[in-house]
Design a protein around this motif. Structure first.
Motif, PDB file in Angstrom:
ATOM      1  N   ARG B 578       0.839  -1.202   0.000  1.00 31.28           N
ATOM      2  CA  ARG B 578       0.000   0.000   0.000  1.00 31.28           C
ATOM      3  C   ARG B 578       0.878   1.258   0.000  1.00 31.28           C
ATOM      4  NH1 ARG B 578      -5.250   1.323  -0.021  1.00 31.28           N
ATOM      5  NH2 ARG B 578      -6.061   3.000   1.274  1.00 31.28           N
ATOM      6  N   HIS B 579       1.955   1.211   0.750  1.00 32.88           N
ATOM      7  CA  HIS B 579       2.930   2.310   0.708  1.00 32.88           C
ATOM      8  C   HIS B 579       3.390   2.562  -0.729  1.00 32.88           C
ATOM      9  CE1 HIS B 579       7.206   3.554   0.565  1.00 32.88           C
ATOM     10  NE2 HIS B 579       6.854   4.411   1.508  1.00 32.88           N
ATOM     11  N   ASP B 580       3.763   1.501  -1.423  1.00 35.58           N
ATOM     12  CA  ASP B 580       4.264   1.643  -2.797  1.00 35.58           C
ATOM     13  C   ASP B 580       3.175   2.103  -3.761  1.00 35.58           C
ATOM     14  OD1 ASP B 580       6.683   0.781  -1.870  1.00 35.58           O
ATOM     15  OD2 ASP B 580       6.572  -1.223  -2.774  1.00 35.58           O
ATOM     16  N   ALA B 581       1.955   1.580  -3.551  1.00 36.05           N
ATOM     17  CA  ALA B 581       0.864   1.906  -4.474  1.00 36.05           C
ATOM     18  C   ALA B 581       0.578   3.408  -4.461  1.00 36.05           C
ATOM     19  CB  ALA B 581      -0.392   1.122  -4.114  1.00 36.05           C
ATOM     20  N   PHE B 582       0.832   4.061  -3.324  1.00 37.81           N
ATOM     21  CA  PHE B 582       0.665   5.514  -3.242  1.00 37.81           C
ATOM     22  C   PHE B 582       2.010   6.231  -3.364  1.00 37.81           C
ATOM     23  CE2 PHE B 582      -3.345   4.229  -1.211  1.00 37.81           C
ATOM     24  CZ  PHE B 582      -4.220   5.056  -1.887  1.00 37.81           C
ATOM     25  N   ASP B 583       3.029   5.509  -3.806  1.00 40.11           N
ATOM     26  CA  ASP B 583       4.371   6.077  -3.930  1.00 40.11           C
ATOM     27  C   ASP B 583       4.826   6.747  -2.635  1.00 40.11           C
ATOM     28  OD1 ASP B 583       4.638   5.323  -6.708  1.00 40.11           O
ATOM     29  OD2 ASP B 583       3.200   6.902  -7.156  1.00 40.11           O
ATOM     30  N   GLY B 584       4.344   6.204  -1.514  1.00 40.52           N
ATOM     31  CA  GLY B 584       4.782   6.702  -0.220  1.00 40.52           C
ATOM     32  C   GLY B 584       4.341   8.117   0.126  1.00 40.52           C
ATOM     33  N   LYS B 585       3.338   8.620  -0.618  1.00 37.57           N
ATOM     34  CA  LYS B 585       2.845   9.973  -0.290  1.00 37.57           C
ATOM     35  C   LYS B 585       2.031   9.944   1.002  1.00 37.57           C
ATOM     36  CE  LYS B 585       2.440  11.327  -5.119  1.00 37.57           C
ATOM     37  NZ  LYS B 585       1.484  11.163  -6.219  1.00 37.57           N
ATOM     38  N   PRO B 586       2.005  11.057   1.771  1.00 36.83           N
ATOM     39  CA  PRO B 586       1.188  11.091   2.985  1.00 36.83           C
ATOM     40  C   PRO B 586      -0.288  10.847   2.641  1.00 36.83           C
ATOM     41  CG  PRO B 586       2.571  13.055   2.823  1.00 36.83           C
ATOM     42  CD  PRO B 586       2.683  12.314   1.532  1.00 36.83           C
ATOM     43  N   PRO B 587      -1.056  10.178   3.457  1.00 38.17           N
ATOM     44  CA  PRO B 587      -0.693   9.578   4.749  1.00 38.17           C
ATOM     45  C   PRO B 587      -0.175   8.145   4.616  1.00 38.17           C
ATOM     46  CG  PRO B 587      -3.056   9.403   4.426  1.00 38.17           C
ATOM     47  CD  PRO B 587      -2.498  10.019   3.169  1.00 38.17           C
ATOM     48  N   PHE B 588       0.502   7.838   3.503  1.00 33.47           N
ATOM     49  CA  PHE B 588       1.007   6.482   3.293  1.00 33.47           C
ATOM     50  C   PHE B 588       2.537   6.443   3.350  1.00 33.47           C
ATOM     51  CE2 PHE B 588      -3.093   6.995   1.213  1.00 33.47           C
ATOM     52  CZ  PHE B 588      -3.821   6.005   1.844  1.00 33.47           C
ATOM     53  N   THR B 589       3.084   7.439   4.040  1.00 37.56           N
ATOM     54  CA  THR B 589       4.529   7.508   4.269  1.00 37.56           C
ATOM     55  C   THR B 589       4.896   6.495   5.352  1.00 37.56           C
ATOM     56  OG1 THR B 589       4.170   9.860   3.947  1.00 37.56           O
ATOM     57  CG2 THR B 589       6.361   9.207   4.660  1.00 37.56           C
ATOM     58  N   LEU B 590       6.116   5.989   5.315  1.00 37.73           N
ATOM     59  CA  LEU B 590       6.592   5.127   6.397  1.00 37.73           C
ATOM     60  C   LEU B 590       7.901   5.696   6.943  1.00 37.73           C
ATOM     61  CD1 LEU B 590       5.891   1.510   5.082  1.00 37.73           C
ATOM     62  CD2 LEU B 590       4.952   2.569   7.148  1.00 37.73           C
ATOM     63  N   PRO B 591       8.140   5.504   8.242  1.00 37.61           N
ATOM     64  CA  PRO B 591       9.393   6.006   8.819  1.00 37.61           C
ATOM     65  C   PRO B 591      10.592   5.279   8.207  1.00 37.61           C
ATOM     66  CG  PRO B 591       7.878   5.230  10.543  1.00 37.61           C
ATOM     67  CD  PRO B 591       7.307   4.809   9.231  1.00 37.61           C
ATOM     68  N   ALA B 592      11.736   5.929   8.238  1.00 34.37           N
ATOM     69  CA  ALA B 592      12.949   5.374   7.625  1.00 34.37           C
ATOM     70  C   ALA B 592      13.317   4.011   8.214  1.00 34.37           C
ATOM     71  CB  ALA B 592      14.105   6.360   7.812  1.00 34.37           C
ATOM     72  N   ASN B 593      13.145   3.845   9.532  1.00 31.97           N
ATOM     73  CA  ASN B 593      13.532   2.562  10.131  1.00 31.97           C
ATOM     74  C   ASN B 593      12.657   1.413   9.604  1.00 31.97           C
ATOM     75  OD1 ASN B 593      11.309   3.543  11.390  1.00 31.97           O
ATOM     76  ND2 ASN B 593      11.981   3.118  13.476  1.00 31.97           N
ATOM     77  N   TRP B 594      11.400   1.706   9.259  1.00 29.43           N
ATOM     78  CA  TRP B 594      10.542   0.674   8.675  1.00 29.43           C
ATOM     79  C   TRP B 594      10.965   0.353   7.248  1.00 29.43           C
ATOM     80  CZ3 TRP B 594       6.427  -2.367  10.402  1.00 29.43           C
ATOM     81  CH2 TRP B 594       6.142  -2.221  11.764  1.00 29.43           C
ATOM     82  N   LEU B 595      11.261   1.387   6.479  1.00 26.50           N
ATOM     83  CA  LEU B 595      11.705   1.138   5.103  1.00 26.50           C
ATOM     84  C   LEU B 595      13.021   0.366   5.125  1.00 26.50           C
ATOM     85  CD1 LEU B 595      10.745   4.575   3.536  1.00 26.50           C
ATOM     86  CD2 LEU B 595       9.602   2.361   3.192  1.00 26.50           C
ATOM     87  N   GLY B 596      13.875   0.692   6.081  1.00 24.47           N
ATOM     88  CA  GLY B 596      15.156  -0.007   6.193  1.00 24.47           C
ATOM     89  C   GLY B 596      14.989  -1.461   6.592  1.00 24.47           C
ATOM     90  N   ALA B 597      13.937  -1.754   7.376  1.00 23.03           N
ATOM     91  CA  ALA B 597      13.756  -3.118   7.880  1.00 23.03           C
ATOM     92  C   ALA B 597      12.943  -3.990   6.918  1.00 23.03           C
ATOM     93  CB  ALA B 597      13.060  -3.066   9.239  1.00 23.03           C
TER      94      ALA B 597
END
Lengths: 684, 684
Positions: B578-597
């Protein structure tokens, strides 16, 4: 909250005659593309060359849509469009529907038994000639016959002159007639089909739904004299995929829309036809589910017709929802009131609305008979009925025939009947018995049709007794009867032919009543409305769809639905996430090769995408192209909100759904390792 | 298609008095758990020990829910429940809402300024004593006062005797009264909060939506005399996570349901209250969005109240949808007709329905004043109003007080007012001006309340002039005024205290009118209905929710929605999809530590799951436990369909949503590397 509004629907009308500049509405003919609208909204003006390239690459695939995507005659369409061929090439031993197919070499490409593809070669306006034929007549019925004769003559003359397939297309309900000339090919071979599980991932529950994750594609190749055809035009793969908000186009063959229906006609649909047809579809769905539960082979046999039934059912549910929507009803009532007012102001003194209301009332009174007095949908008895009717109808003058049997239509119909493919008598018996039970429930035991088909037996007995001994399931018998004409029909002892002979006069009487009492006055009134529309709103108005080639456009865009946001695209990660969320239970199962490729597929590859392109049934398989005319995807569905497009286009939440070209290439490469095919598609 | 039916709603009634055996309905008290229903449907009979262990681990978290999950006082709740503390611990320099927090060591756990947690120690039935107090009175108003006095006396006596926090809980609209005794703690410290982006991934669009992907959790620790408390009971982590169709339970503090509302009351809600409150919520939402647009710091300041406003708005939209649903209305009408019929058959001669209809009519007439004549929702002026009202009301006999100020309620209220936390005057001015503009629009400039608050100025000027110079934003000033009582209030020159003094009599007159003319007769009639219900349907009926501890149950289950299937669970793969489907735009942004994990998290870890557990607002943070009484998740939301639970429980598509324990442990380990915490939760 779904805040769908009918933005475009009444737009043209409610603002008093100006164009609804902000709506991507319209299934436009290539003769009259919406150049002003495109320029105004998107600052884009397709050139005649741009339009020709797209038109000549757009393929009519048995009434649905497809496109040439290589110089060697490769055709891209949907799996569900190609499935009639794929199912016919399948058997219990080699189930191509379930297992998919990839031809290792050109010589392994499998010829479809009865598939004809067409490309629109050229067209011309014949409105004057056709309308003149009708204008000479004394009464509406004669006028109708004269017009039908003129249409058939025009088509025949065209075919003789050009050696092309010719068809007169009625536009704006008869306010305009165009003659379309097609290249046609009948040697069509299956190149690639994915497994049903991934072509139709999510099954009926996810049908007409977005987000969606379907590789609903199939690839065929057109041959001419044993060699791959070199099409006059084909679409190149876009080097860049689509982006959000990008302008895109589709070229396809939308079957029919009813956006110009009057309130009286819409009321009849809502109150009579939809309840009747929905009940019928549900009955057939139950029957087919029950049939399939007997064994895996029974499931396989029923699969394609079950898909068709459920697809039809769900589409009707979406359309019915729009019909029942109070906002929609209000918008249509306002639109009609405003139109009548403007028409009166322009000096109109006719009342086509009253004529259509009377015709609607007549339809209501006989709706159950119109529905039930028939042979059945694509049953063996239907084939028998068509054989009988071809023999009788083709003996009549063009103007007197039932319109399905005019000369230009006969070759296609005969080819379908002559083709050889497996027919399953157990499935035929169940389905035919179901139709007859429905007729009995709708019409009662005393109705002549019910008496004729049942002859005192139960529907099951009546179907079983006749179908078991019939030989119409054999292609050679069908060919013999078609070749033998009336004489062969009259002397046939086949129980389905005999029954079809008995049904034919009942059906014809109803069809003629329908034509004379309902269709003819309705056509005249609709035609008057079409002309009034031109008078009041000018010429750049989209015509209703009529199965002919159309251009539509829109932008790639997500939407709001039931309180949340739906993204414009899905991706492979979402496919596997949904698979896992249902623990891979049907219809969320994936084939082993997909599960195996999970780590190798690029997980954020755009898989399916949504756009505001105006589509309707028949657009399935339409190529989606960008401003450069390169293909970026293939339309395979609309969302539930989009089903209301039948009666009025909206942009708020109605979306067409396409398989993204990037997913197609990635899947062919990574999952299917189809190197030659991807190279061909890429133009390498 | 959403084929939601009101299966349970009229169930008990429409079948003529037998239990709706197939519905998981009910927010049950722990005194009277639905043992027969559980046994009949699930062959499960919780023992008294099982019930005690769950009850003593269930925590009241400022009116919402939580639970002890370790022997060292660790408390699990939702991020959005804990956020009032997290926001108050945050500043522009250290934004714990945005960035999350993990205490590296025990001594880094951060004490919440004003958070009180409670556990239900024990309870007893005091129906006889409370009703007897009312029964001696001559008229309804006196009876009401007598009951209020008896309730306050009972609570005071209990607190004196036990040193526990005591509260009389009204059940079945006064057909039953229970005395609840609580352990309470005020030293509550923040241990862990994730980033808002992942706690509330999808934001308002995904709120009340499923599939959902939220780590909506926070961990606190309760201290007593500077040491972590050792709770009498805590929940162990389930070794196995939940499975589809598994029986699960929740213990929490549902605020209120209105399932016993009469048709007249429902009509008033639909026609008057919801439109009024929805308009107000939309107005506040616009205001807060506008405020936040000034700067990132303004966004941060408005975040928590904006979340609360949007949450309230969307919840009302879901409830309003149910109220307007013709099926629901029909079911309620049938239910009432049937109930009246059965009650008459049992010899009932009262007409409580007529009494409630009269009371509803009086409410309608004054609904706008009831709504607008107030200090504002958690504004600085509201604090001033509470300080003024505490001084005045606590001087009155218990029976005459506004019910928010009875003795048992005062300590909690004072503690909140005395706590020290940042207050932002710019936000206060905007919000207060918004309330006053609304009051002006609803009541008109001539209304005494509007005249009082505006004094001829614009709402903005009036708010700015007073709030700018007020010192009520300082905790020491609030403490001084609370300690100083009436004398301090009367001599205060603070413009907000002065204004509150002027508003108080207007508000009190309305509250008294409401109490005497509407609440008192309504209570009496509702109580009569409650007794009639017992007579007609027997005693095993679920009471309406009233913010007290309740047990509810259901099964883990997906559902059908808008034509498709919704799975019972989501997973981490779905979050990233879902993050990717919205290209990570708000409110579908994820914190860096989540993207890293991303590559390290097990992608099919169940993240959120749906169940048929009956919940309502206040259940947020409730532990979900299995048959073994081990925790498997934490409730954080319901879906839109479930919002109708306020007026009637349904099982078809209404679902409670929980964060899965497996996702919590996986995220703590992989994303946050919180080893000590996961070991503590695991009991290692």
């Amino acid at each position: 909250m779904n805040t769908r509004t009918l933005c475009a629907l009444g737009g043209a009308l409610l603002v008093g005659g100006t164009l609804p500049a902000l709506a991507d509405e319209g299934l436009w003919t290539f003769d009259q593309p919406p150049l002003a609208r495109l320029d105004e909204r998107y600052r884009f003006r397709p050139t005649p060359q741009w339009l020709d390239r797209l038109r000549l690459a757009a393929v009519d695939f048995r009434g649905a849509s497809a496109s040439f995507v290589s110089p060697a005659g490769l055709v891209l369409t949907n799996h569900h469009v190609g499935s009639s061929c794929i199912q016919k090439l399948s058997s219990a031993q080699r189930d191509l529907m379930k297992n998919g197919y990839l031809a290792p070499r050109r010589e392994d490409e499998l010829r479809c038994p009865d598939t004809e593809l067409k490309v629109l070669h050229s067209s011309s306006d014949v409105t004057g000639a056709i309308q003149a034929a009708g204008a000479r007549a004394q009464d509406a019925e004669t006028a109708n016959r004269e017009r039908k004769t003129a249409i058939a003559e025009t088509e025949k003359r065209c075919e003789a002159d050009t050696k092309l397939r010719c068809s007169v297309v009625t536009l704006y309900h008869g306010a305009m007639y165009h003659l379309y000339r097609y290249h046609a090919w009948t040697d069509v071979r299956l190149v690639f089909a994915p497994e049903m599980e991934v072509a139709f991932f999510g099954g009926d529950p996810d049908n007409f739904v977005f987000p969606r994750f379907d590789l609903d594609i199939a690839l065929f190749r057109v041959y001419e004299q044993g060699q791959p055809v070199r099409p006059r035009s084909y679409l190149k793969l876009a080097r860049q995929g689509v982006k959000e908000d990008e302008l895109v186009f589709a070229a396809g063959h939308p079957h029919s829309t009813d956006r110009l229906f009057t309130v009286a006609e819409l009321d009849t649909q809502r109150e009579v036809d939809y309840p009747l047809h929905l009940a019928s579809a549900r009955r057939q769905q139950r029957l087919l589910h029950g049939f399939g539960q007997q064994s895996p082979e029974a499931t396989r046999r029923a699969a394609q017709v079950l898909f068709g039934t459920e697809n039809w059912l769900k589409a009707m549910l979406g359309e019915f929802k729009t019909l029942r929507d109070p906002l929609f009803q209000q918008a249509k009532r306002s639109e009609e009131a405003k139109f009548r007012e403007l028409a009166t102001a322009k000096g109109n003194s006719e009342d086509p609305w009253a004529v259509l209301a009377t015709a609607s009332a007549k339809h209501r009174a006989k709706a159950k008979e119109f529905w039930a007095v028939d042979y059945g949908y694509r049953t063996l008895l239907k084939a028998a009925g068509e054989i009988v009717e071809i023999a009788h109808e083709s003996a009549l003058p063009e103007g007197d025939r039932l319109s399905a049997y005019r000369s230009a239509e006969l070759p296609r119909l005969k080819r379908r009947l002559e083709a050889d493919y497996p027919i399953y008598k157990d499935l035929e018996i169940s389905r035919q018995a179901g139709y007859w039970q429905e007729a009995r429930d709708l019409l009662g035991d005393a109705h002549p049709f019910v008496k004729t088909v049942l002859a005192g037996k139960t529907p099951r007995e009546a179907a079983s007794d006749r179908i078991t001994v019939s030989r119409i399931d054999r292609a050679d018998e069908r060919r013999r009867l078609l070749a033998g004409g009336l004489a062969a029909i009259e002397s046939s002892q086949d129980p389905l032919i005999q029954l079809a002979r008995a049904i034919y006069p009942l059906r014809r009487a109803l069809a003629k009543y329908q034509e004379v009492e309902i269709e003819t006055p309705s056509k005249k009134a609709s035609q008057a409305l079409g002309r009034l529309r031109f008078d009041v709103f000018g010429r750049e108005l989209p015509p209703d769809a009529t199965s002919s080639l159309r251009l539509s456009y829109g932008v790639v865009k997500g939407y709001e639905s039931e309180g949340t946001l739906v993204p414009w695209k899905t991706n492979f990660a979402g496919l596997f996430a949904r698979h896992d969320a249902f623990d891979g239970k049907p219809p969320f199962t994936l084939p082993a090769n997909w599960l195996g490729a999970r780590g190798k597929l690029k997980s954020d590859t755009p898989f399916n995408f949504a756009s505001t392109i105006d589509i309707i049934g028949g657009n399935s398989g339409s190529p989606v192209v960008n401003r450069e005319g390169e293909w970026v995807g293939v339309i395979f569905d609309g969302n539930l909100e989009g089903l209301g497009n039948r009666f009025g286009y909206t942009e708020t939440a109605a979306r067409s759904l396409a398989v993204d070209s990037r997913a197609i290439v990635e899947a062919l490469e990574v999952v299917y390792r189809a190197k030659a095919l991807t190279a061909e598609i890429r133009g390498e």
